[in-house]
Design an enzyme around this catalytic site. Structure first.
Site, PDB file in Angstrom:
ATOM      1  N   HIS A 236      23.653  37.990 -16.300  1.00  0.00           N
ATOM      2  CA  HIS A 236      23.643  39.147 -17.193  1.00  0.00           C
ATOM      3  C   HIS A 236      22.515  39.062 -18.217  1.00  0.00           C
ATOM      4  O   HIS A 236      21.839  40.053 -18.492  1.00  0.00           O
ATOM      5  CB  HIS A 236      24.995  39.246 -17.902  1.00  0.00           C
ATOM      6  CG  HIS A 236      25.140  40.436 -18.790  1.00  0.00           C
ATOM      7  ND1 HIS A 236      25.699  41.616 -18.362  1.00  0.00           N
ATOM      8  CD2 HIS A 236      24.803  40.635 -20.088  1.00  0.00           C
ATOM      9  CE1 HIS A 236      25.691  42.491 -19.351  1.00  0.00           C
ATOM     10  NE2 HIS A 236      25.159  41.919 -20.413  1.00  0.00           N
TER      11      HIS A 236
ATOM     12  N   HIS B   4      28.636  48.438 -17.682  1.00  0.00           N
ATOM     13  CA  HIS B   4      29.791  47.711 -18.206  1.00  0.00           C
ATOM     14  C   HIS B   4      30.861  47.719 -17.126  1.00  0.00           C
ATOM     15  O   HIS B   4      31.974  48.208 -17.323  1.00  0.00           O
ATOM     16  CB  HIS B   4      30.288  48.340 -19.513  1.00  0.00           C
ATOM     17  CG  HIS B   4      30.511  47.334 -20.592  1.00  0.00           C
ATOM     18  ND1 HIS B   4      31.679  47.203 -21.287  1.00  0.00           N
ATOM     19  CD2 HIS B   4      29.696  46.363 -21.077  1.00  0.00           C
ATOM     20  CE1 HIS B   4      31.575  46.219 -22.165  1.00  0.00           C
ATOM     21  NE2 HIS B   4      30.378  45.701 -22.053  1.00  0.00           N
TER      22      HIS B   4
END
Length: 759
Positions: free
Chosen positions: A61, A109
């Site tokens: 990420h 998300h």
């Protein structure tokens, strides 16, 4: 316990792997070996906070370790003379006019929304807003592209019900976005069973900033003070980035703890406070505390400036007073901003924070050198080389390109097109999005000129793009569109991504603007699989080729891997958010028919291919061959439609649902019917002409008094007059034979209520 040492230097390979799993680090054996070697070289064992900090910084990420090589290969040098910042800070910055710039970013998300749909989606909105605010910009628009599971089925092999996920995601976006006073104006919703356990929540934000108030996400100079402003720090979101960098297998206590808790009632004053401070010129650098928390934010900001930092955690305001040092350092609690100011401005920043009832902490100092030291309760818990922390391994993962056979399966023709049409408009991927978008406030701030819907009162239809007027004293506007064509990308990752970008361009052009910039959110499965990596590489290559062809800058982006569940991957989903410019917002176009007796023209060469279409998918045909869009033709469409805009009353691109849905939606916005003949479109079957979704086609409504000039000026393009507007029925003929004859209202009723059972 403040900290503990981890005896990593004595660990063998099995010990290293077990440690990575036990502590939720999500690091591979080779990465754990690199960490061990670093501390062997340092001549000491690490403290727990150091291990967790490395895991945060090296997560997929935060580090983009599987994608960085290919992103640099294909997306570098995509700047223009009006690009201010691209791929450098927390968001991209593009010139709006001589005094102002607009800021834009899109993030995913996904994993949090799969485990806690409401909270995951809400914090996605909060995070993307802070990415824009930390550049010094006032947020003016929110965007969300959602990819949900099969909400129509009660049978699912998933962690949670797709319907529960869908309702939770929309609720989270609604409640967070509406409470911070930023209009949610654009986006998309797509349904497929591949998203049952892996929903995609791609949130975007656009802001406006005076050029002399742009803030960078890199430290300014040694001696500056580092401050923490916003909400309190808690245990929520610990290991959030590690959780988002691994395959989702089950919902556990640790996965729920990795979900951040959003609070829009803190976000709004935090936003106001830092923008007030920025207007006074006291903020020298700023970074959002999102993925990786303070660990990532502080490390990345000072490293980007070429400095180090000395930090103390003692002054940080905590939700849980018994938190250990490493928990404070990597916590991903929301609504927090790392701010850098001159020493003499600390008190002024504190006054502003207190005025807005925000927590305020003095963290430490920017220092010369490349070391970061962190203390907690008089104990040094981190003492590391920033370069080692920030320079995660970069992988050139092997990949294989998909072998695409040039074959097309043709579904049978419907026996009764009237019955078929009534069912077709109510399908999940064709029906109206009113049930979703009407939950969002898209007019707050009073700058929305064209919203997500347009049309006559109580007869609205979908807009191709939305139009925002950012400045009170200027008529110049921004056009915004966002979406993806995973149905195409799954067939052909390269051409499917070109189709996604082509649609975004046509959305901007149809609404009266000119494409200006691009950001992306690239959602794929497990990059350790060569076929998945092949999808990603081809998609990124397509973005680079397209944007070079059209001289469009790619100014920011996001990559989300490991979107799989029980070895089932999502469809490859490169989401594109495109922003356009219009010189005068009063000249913006909408998609609904304006009057009777207008001439209906189809611009662009027919694709005549049902591969990837909703028509094919409802007939259980998911493969096929996708021709590349004609980009030279698309360039000519941009030029002609932009130059001769006064001739055009309304415009709508042909995409989801094909020509049939484009015409029907234009009718739905005013109740005005139409009568067309497909005979001149092409020599293909009627179903192909009506439901093919690929290519560069746009439907134009032309005022009869300008028809002669229009046809003369557009002679270099493929244009076909297919009929005219009028009445209250949708009538489709072919060579004199009637195919469809239905009241507009009957079709609209089915279309408008297609999602009623699910949200």
């Amino acid at each position: 316990m403040i900290y503990r040492h981890i005896k990593i230097r004595d660990m063998n390979d099995d010990d290293l792997i077990n440690m990575s799993k036990r502590h939720g680090l999500s690091l591979s054996l080779d990465e754990m070996k690199a960490v061990r070697d670093y501390f062997i070289k340092e001549g000491r064992d690490p403290i727990d906070a150091e291990i967790h900090a490395i895991a945060q910084s090296w997560s997929e990420h935060c580090s983009y370790k599987s994608s960085k090589f290919y992103l640099k290969k294909y997306l570098t040098n995509l700047k223009t003379d009006y690009t201010i910042l691209a791929m450098e800070d927390d968001a991209g910055v593009v010139e709006f006019d001589k005094d102002y710039a607009y800021v834009l970013k899109m993030e995913s998300h996904n994993h949090p929304s799969a485990v806690e749909p409401y909270g995951g989606a809400a914090t996605g909105i909060g995070g993307i807003v802070r990415d824009v605010v930390c550049m010094g910009a006032q947020p003016i628009a929110l965007v969300d592209s959602l990819f949900m599971g099969d909400v129509a089925s009660q049978k699912y092999d998933a962690l949670l019900s797709p319907r529960y996920i869908f309702q939770g995601v929309v609720g989270g976006i609604r409640d967070y976005g509406n409470r911070i006073g930023v209009p949610n104006v654009a986006g998309s919703v797509y349904f497929d069973q591949s998203y049952n356990s892996n929903p995609l929540v791609n949130a975007g934000c656009i802001g406006i900033v005076r050029k002399d108030r742009i803030v960078r996400s890199k430290s300014y100079k040694a001696g500056d003070k580092l401050l923490l402003v916003g909400g309190k720090t808690g245990r929520d979101g610990i290991h959030g980035v590690n959780f988002a960098s691994a395959t989702l297998t089950r919902i556990s206590k640790s996965s729920r703890n990795a979900i951040q808790l959003g609070n829009p009632i803190v976000e709004h004053p935090m936003m106001r406070a830092v923008l007030e401070a920025n207007e006074l010129g006291i903020i020298k650098a700023m970074k959002d505390l999102g993925g990786g928390g303070l660990s990532s934010a502080a490390t990345e900001m000072v490293f980007a400036g070429g400095f180090g930092a000395e930090i103390s955690l003692d002054d940080i305001k905590l939700k849980d007073t018994d938190m250990s040092g490493w928990e404070i350092w990597i916590s991903e609690s929301q609504e927090r901003m790392l701010v850098e100011v001159l020493p003499e401005d600390v008190e002024k920043m504190k006054e502003i924070a207190e005025k807005w009832s925000l927590d305020f902490s003095i963290l430490g100092t920017v220092v010369e050198g490349k070391k970061i030291t962190v203390r907690y309760k008089n104990k040094k818990i981190i003492d590391m080389d920033i370069e080692f922390l920030d320079k995660a391994p970069v992988y050139q993962r092997p990949f294989e390109r998909k072998n695409i056979e040039k074959k097309v399966s043709i579904p049978s023709e419907p026996e009764d097109l009237n019955d078929f049409a009534l069912n077709f408009v109510s399908r999940l991927n064709n029906s109206a999005r009113f049930n979703v978008v009407r939950q969002y406030d898209h007019t707050v701030r009073g700058s929305t000129i064209v919203g997500p819907f347009s049309g006559r009162p109580n007869l609205e239809t979908h807009s191709d793009a939305t139009v925002i007027k950012p400045l009170e004293d200027s008529m110049r506007g921004l056009l915004i569109t966002s979406g993806s064509r995973p149905n195409f990308v799954s067939i052909d990752p390269y051409n499917g991504t070109l189709e996604t970008l082509s649609e975004a361009v046509r959305n901007i052009v149809s609404t009266g603007g000119k494409p200006n910039s691009v950001v992306d959110a690239l959602n794929f499965g497990n990059p350790e699989r060569q076929d998945i990596m092949g999808q990603f590489v081809e998609s990124v290559r397509a973005i680079g080729d397209f944007c070079r062809k059209f001289s469009l800058p790619v100014v920011a982006g996001n990559v989300s891997f490991y979107n799989e569940f029980r070895n089932k991957d999502i469809m490859p989903t490169p989401t594109i958010m495109m922003v356009g410019i219009i010189d005068d917002v009063t000249k913006a176009r909408t998609t609904y028919f304006k009057k009777n007796k207008s001439q209906i023209y189809l611009v662009g060469t027919p694709c005549d291919n049902l591969s990837g279409s909703e028509y094919a998918r409802m007939n259980n045909i998911f493969d096929g061959f996708l021709p590349a869009p004609n980009l030279s033709e698309l360039q000519l469409e941009i030029e002609k439609i932009g130059k001769f805009s006064p001739y055009i009353l309304s415009a709508h691109d042909v995409s989801d649902g094909g020509l049939f849905m484009a015409l029907a939606e234009m009718s739905f916005g005013s109740g005005i019917g139409f009568n067309i003949d497909l005979g001149n479109v092409s020599a293909s079957r009627s179903s192909v002409k009506l439901f093919s979704e690929c290519g560069n086609q746009i439907v134009l409504e032309i005022d009869p008094i300008h028809e002669e000039e229009f046809t003369a000026e557009f002679k270099d393009l493929k244009i076909v007059r297919i009929g005219e507007t009028g009445g209250d029925r949708i009538i489709i003929d072919e060579y004199g034979m009637n195919l469809v004859d239905l009241p507009v209202q009957d079709l609209r009723e089915r279309w408008e209520h297609g999602l009623d059972a699910y949200i």
